[in-house]
Structure formats: C-alpha cells, structure tokens
Design an enzyme around this catalytic site. Structure first.
Site, mmCIF file in Angstrom:
data_model
loop_
_atom_site.group_PDB
_atom_site.id
_atom_site.type_symbol
_atom_site.label_atom_id
_atom_site.label_comp_id
_atom_site.label_asym_id
_atom_site.label_seq_id
_atom_site.Cartn_x
_atom_site.Cartn_y
_atom_site.Cartn_z
ATOM 1 N N HIS A 104 10.370 -20.109 39.325
ATOM 2 C CA HIS A 104 9.640 -21.068 40.159
ATOM 3 C C HIS A 104 10.276 -21.261 41.536
ATOM 4 C CE1 HIS A 104 6.375 -23.670 40.741
ATOM 5 N NE2 HIS A 104 6.358 -24.284 39.566
ATOM 6 N N ASP A 148 5.023 -19.225 42.962
ATOM 7 C CA ASP A 148 4.244 -20.434 42.726
ATOM 8 C C ASP A 148 3.329 -20.249 41.529
ATOM 9 O OD1 ASP A 148 5.380 -21.634 44.956
ATOM 10 O OD2 ASP A 148 3.831 -20.871 46.303
#
Length: 424
Positions: A396, A400
């Site tokens: 992350h 995204d």
C-alpha cells in the site's frame, strides 16, 4: 602427519559469511579428495563444499545453523606430509539446492546421534487383547443377529457390553465403542498421542522465517478479491487440450499468465520492485513472473523470464521445466531470482480466497483460487457456471487500492472473454 585447515572460500557472490546447512562427515571420518564435506547456504543458494585433500577429519567449524565467515576454518583434516594447502576450490557454477526470495525452500538438517536418540519414534505396540473381566462373564448374551454380526466385525466381545434393557442393542454397542470398556479396548477413531518433536529452525526454513517476517514488518499489505466466471475459459482450455499433441496439458496457469501479461502494461505500478532503503520504485518493462512451486523440501519460486513474449504452449512447457527442476533440486540460481511479480497457486486445494504474502521487494502477488461450479443468473435463467476467486495482495506504500482493483477487473474481462487471450 600434519594438519590441513580447509577455510571457507569466497563463493563469488560478495558475501561475508555462509550458514552450515548440514555435514556430510563427522570427526574421525576418513575423507578422500573431492569428497563432499558440508552444504553451505548463502543468501542466494546452497552449495556443496568438497574436500581438497585426503585425510582424517579432526575438527568441524560448528553445527547446522551456525554461520561461518569467509576465510574462516570450516574443517581441519589430518593429512600425510607437510600439510601445505592446495589452491582454493573455484566458485561453484551451479547450486545443487537454491533458494528464492519470498516463499521458499525448507532444508532438513542431518541428525546427530544425540538428536537421533531423542527424536527416535516410539515403537508401535499392538493393542492389548480384550481381557476377561474379574467376574465370570455373562453367558446368556441377548442380541439380534445384526448386532452380533457388527460386534464380530469390530472385534468386540458382547459379554463386555452392558445393555440398557433386556438385550444388547446397537445403541449399547455404540456407547461401548464411544466410551470404551476400560479393559484394553480402544474405541475406533480415537487419535493416538505421539512424542513431542523439537525441530531446529535453520537453513532454508530460517530464511523463510526471516523473509516472511521482513515482508510483514516492512510492507503494509492489503488484499483485494474478485469473483471471475471461467466457464468459457475452461471450455476453451478443454478444446485446446484435445489438439495439444505431444505438448504438455494446459492447466489454468498459462492462460492466467497470458491475461496478466496483457493487462500489466496499463498498470506498471504492479510489475515493480521497491527499494525502501533508498526510496526508489523500479517499474519493469518485462514480466519476470515468479511461480510458487511446492516441492518435498518446501515452497520454491522459480522465475519465468519474459513471460510476456510466450504463448500458452510455451508457458506450459516452461512451467513444467521449472517445476521439475525445482522438485529435483536441480534449479539453477538464475532460475530462482529476479522476479518482478509472483503468482502463487494451491491448485485443487486453492480454497475460496487467499491473502498471499508479498515476495519482497516486489509490490504485488496474485493468487488464483479453486474453480467451483455454482448456479448463477443469466438474465432470468439459472444456469451452472464455473467460478473462481482471484486474490491480489499489494504494497500500500506504492500501490493504491483503485489500481489493484482496476487491474483485477482488466484480468477478469480477459478471462471471461478468452478469445481475447489469443488475439494480438
């Protein structure tokens, strides 16, 4: 007689030390020149060290799991003559057993005499025969022929079974089987305890622990799962297999790999490696796909080079070659490193959904799950469809959730319209 010190040579990978995975000799053994001495593991591979001289082993550097520095004593051998050291052995050209990043290999350490004694399996003792009760057993056992036949099949003496009424019924026999008689009978289905086993975490298993801990410690994972209708894909796969000739049978994996490679150009952030120490993400143009492969030694991840340039049959051939090399321990170090994205599959054990751990420093890992046939709506009709969940775990920090979901949706469109897989 003289002593010759065999020092751990520079294996040629710029390493400062290597781990003892296992010994092929022990103190007091007679060794010949070129005889294997030990298996040493570096960050990339496990290599076999051979004796440069003949003689008798008088000292070993340590136990499996210990680290030995390059240039330090590995084995001391008593030799005839002055004991001058011959030239150091050249770096091995090929690893006999190699490790890959991410999900990897388990190396078994050889047992010492002490370990062998402590971990020796307890000999299996036959179940004691049913003993007669202290009192004279009942001779007037009342039971139906069906109960008698069942008791005979199970080896149960009906004289030991206490009836709840005037005769022994199936329920009485069930109670006896469930709770036992206290006279040596073991009810069917009862598990048997085995001795505790102490396993030293060394070699590849230690690498697994270190790599997985580092991946979970450094990478904030998130996982996205999508359901895909693979009914038409499976139909096409069956038709292709009917005309495969001497080519390997197509599984789902080559078709999935083609879909991944076709979708990746629009999502370059997924085919990448992240060096978090210097803060640089390298987005790779070529797809070097790591393919998790189960072996007797554990999970290995050989790499399909330039997967984007191969058709489904070429991928099937390469998958078979790499799997056989990994399972036989003959995979080369270049087969087990340099992946830019990993695909992990449990095959028929795939489960409903998985949350795979990223193969650091990659930023994503893809996991197909088991194909299940279920009823689905097609318009107003209910039809049978073959469905498969596809999981993806991402880093992350650099990927995204929108990008991961969009990529999986692109793969889904290709798999649900399989004619697109075979078009340019």
């Amino acid at each position: 007689m003289a002593l010759f010190t065999f020092r751990l040579p520079d294996i040629g990978e710029g390493i400062s030390e290597a781990e003892i995975v296992g010994w092929h000799v022990k103190v007091g053994d007679r060794v010949e020149e070129d005889q294997p001495l030990a298996d040493m593991m570096t960050d990339k591979a496990t290599v076999e060290m051979e004796s440069p001289v003949a003689g008798t082993v008088v000292e070993l550097a340590g136990e499996p799991g210990d680290q030995v520095a390059i240039g330090a004593m590995l084995v001391t051998i008593e030799v005839e003559g002055a004991g001058e050291a011959p030239a150091a052995p050249p770096p091995p050209e090929e690893a006999l057993v190699a490790e890959m990043p991410g999900e990897q290999v388990i190396e078994a350490a050889p047992e010492t005499e002490e370990a062998s004694a402590s971990s020796a399996p307890v000999s299996s003792q036959p179940t004691a025969p049913l003993s007669a009760p202290s009192a004279e057993p009942r001779r007037d056992v009342q039971a139906s022929p069906a109960v008698r036949a069942r008791a005979k099949e199970l080896g149960v003496d009906l004289a030991q079974v206490k009836p709840q009424g005037d005769r022994i019924r199936h329920a009485d026999l069930d109670a006896f089987l469930l709770y036992g008689s206290g006279q040596g009978y073991k009810p069917a289905g009862r598990s048997v305890a085995r001795p505790d086993e102490v396993v030293k975490v060394i070699g590849m298993r230690r690498r697994i622990a270190e790599n997985m801990a580092a991946s979970k410690r450094h990478i904030p994972h998130f996982t996205y799962v999508e359901e895909i209708d693979v009914t038409r894909l499976e139909e096409m796969r069956e038709r292709l297999n009917e005309t495969r000739g001497d080519r390997p049978k197509l599984t789902m994996l080559p078709l999935l790999i083609v879909a991944i490679c076709k979708a990746l150009p629009d999502f370059p952030m997924l085919n990448a490696r992240y060096d978090d120490e210097v803060g640089v993400v390298t987005r790779h143009g070529a797809v070097h796909l790591g393919l998790a492969t189960q072996t007797d030694a554990g999970l290995m991840v050989p790499v399909i080079r330039d997967a984007q340039d191969r058709n489904v049959w070429q991928l099937a051939i390469e998958i078979r070659r790499l799997a056989e090399a990994a399972r036989s321990g003959k995979a080369k170090s270049e087969d087990l490193s340099g992946s830019t994205l990993t695909l992990t599959s449990l095959g028929p054990l795939g489960g409903v959904a998985t949350t795979p751990v990223i193969n650091r420093p990659e930023v994503a890992i893809i996991g197909p799950n088991r194909v299940i046939e279920r009823p689905v709506f097609r318009g107003k009709e209910v039809v049978a469809a073959k469905l498969m969940n596809l999981s993806i775990s991402c880093d992350h920090r650099v990927v995204d959730g929108w990008d991961a979901a969009s990529f999986v949706q692109a793969v889904r469109r290709l798999l649900e319209n399989p004619v697109l897989l075979l078009s340019d």
